[in-house]
Write a protein that holds these residues in place. Structure first.
Motif, PDB file in Angstrom:
ATOM      1  N   ALA A  56     -13.396 -22.134 -28.454  1.00 21.35           N
ATOM      2  CA  ALA A  56     -14.861 -21.533 -28.554  1.00 21.35           C
ATOM      3  C   ALA A  56     -15.262 -20.491 -27.459  1.00 21.35           C
ATOM      4  N   TYR A  59     -13.147 -17.290 -26.667  1.00 23.09           N
ATOM      5  CA  TYR A  59     -13.088 -16.395 -27.602  1.00 23.09           C
ATOM      6  C   TYR A  59     -14.785 -15.963 -28.111  1.00 23.09           C
ATOM      7  N   ALA A  60     -15.651 -16.696 -27.430  1.00 17.53           N
ATOM      8  CA  ALA A  60     -17.193 -16.351 -27.682  1.00 17.53           C
ATOM      9  C   ALA A  60     -17.532 -14.956 -27.688  1.00 17.53           C
ATOM     10  N   ALA A  65     -12.509 -12.524 -33.800  1.00 17.60           N
ATOM     11  CA  ALA A  65     -12.279 -13.729 -33.234  1.00 17.60           C
ATOM     12  C   ALA A  65     -11.936 -14.820 -34.441  1.00 17.60           C
ATOM     13  N   VAL A  66     -12.823 -14.680 -35.518  1.00 18.12           N
ATOM     14  CA  VAL A  66     -12.527 -15.315 -36.659  1.00 18.12           C
ATOM     15  C   VAL A  66     -11.215 -15.155 -37.206  1.00 18.12           C
ATOM     16  N   GLU A 101     -14.230 -20.534 -38.046  1.00 19.58           N
ATOM     17  CA  GLU A 101     -15.522 -20.421 -37.991  1.00 19.58           C
ATOM     18  C   GLU A 101     -16.224 -21.734 -37.268  1.00 19.58           C
ATOM     19  N   LEU A 104     -15.445 -21.888 -33.664  1.00 23.77           N
ATOM     20  CA  LEU A 104     -16.165 -20.788 -32.863  1.00 23.77           C
ATOM     21  C   LEU A 104     -17.649 -21.009 -32.710  1.00 23.77           C
ATOM     22  N   SER A 105     -17.896 -22.159 -33.648  1.00 28.26           N
ATOM     23  CA  SER A 105     -19.566 -22.492 -33.630  1.00 28.26           C
ATOM     24  C   SER A 105     -19.836 -23.681 -32.508  1.00 28.26           C
TER      25      SER A 105
END
Length: 107
Positions: A56, A59-60, A65-66, A101, A104-105
């Protein structure tokens, strides 16, 4: 008419369930635990693969990225986090997107 109504209702239910998965972090975590991901990944620490929080962080703020992570989750990848390849995973496109998703959260 009934021949079309039942499949249409089933499709609507499936689509609403996918939307709920994407919107609910607990659903993303449950999906992660239900797939083989947890055999190599942990949220907080490196196992065979990188910690998901490290993914995460890497790739923030990255545009696309998703989609990038979803593709890597579904199709596998090699060389992004060292020599150990990540195999393709038995997930649908929607599940891969939901997992990406959720990853990445993570903070």
């Amino acid at each position: 008419m009934k021949k079309f109504l039942i499949p249409l209702l089933a499709l609507g239910a499936a689509l609403s369930m996918q939307s709920a998965l994407a919107a609910d972090p607990a659903a993303g975590e449950a999906l992660f635990k239900s797939k083989p991901c947890a055999a190599c990944h942990s949220v907080d620490m490196k196992l065979v693969g990188p910690a998901l929080k490290d993914v995460a962080a890497k790739y923030a703020g990255t545009e696309g990225a998703v989609e990038l992570l979803a593709g890597r989750i579904k199709n596998g990848t090699e060389g992004n986090w060292g020599p150990m390849p990540m195999p393709a995973n038995p997930v649908t496109d929607e599940e891969a997107k939901t997992l990406a998703e959720w990853v990445l959260s993570l903070k």
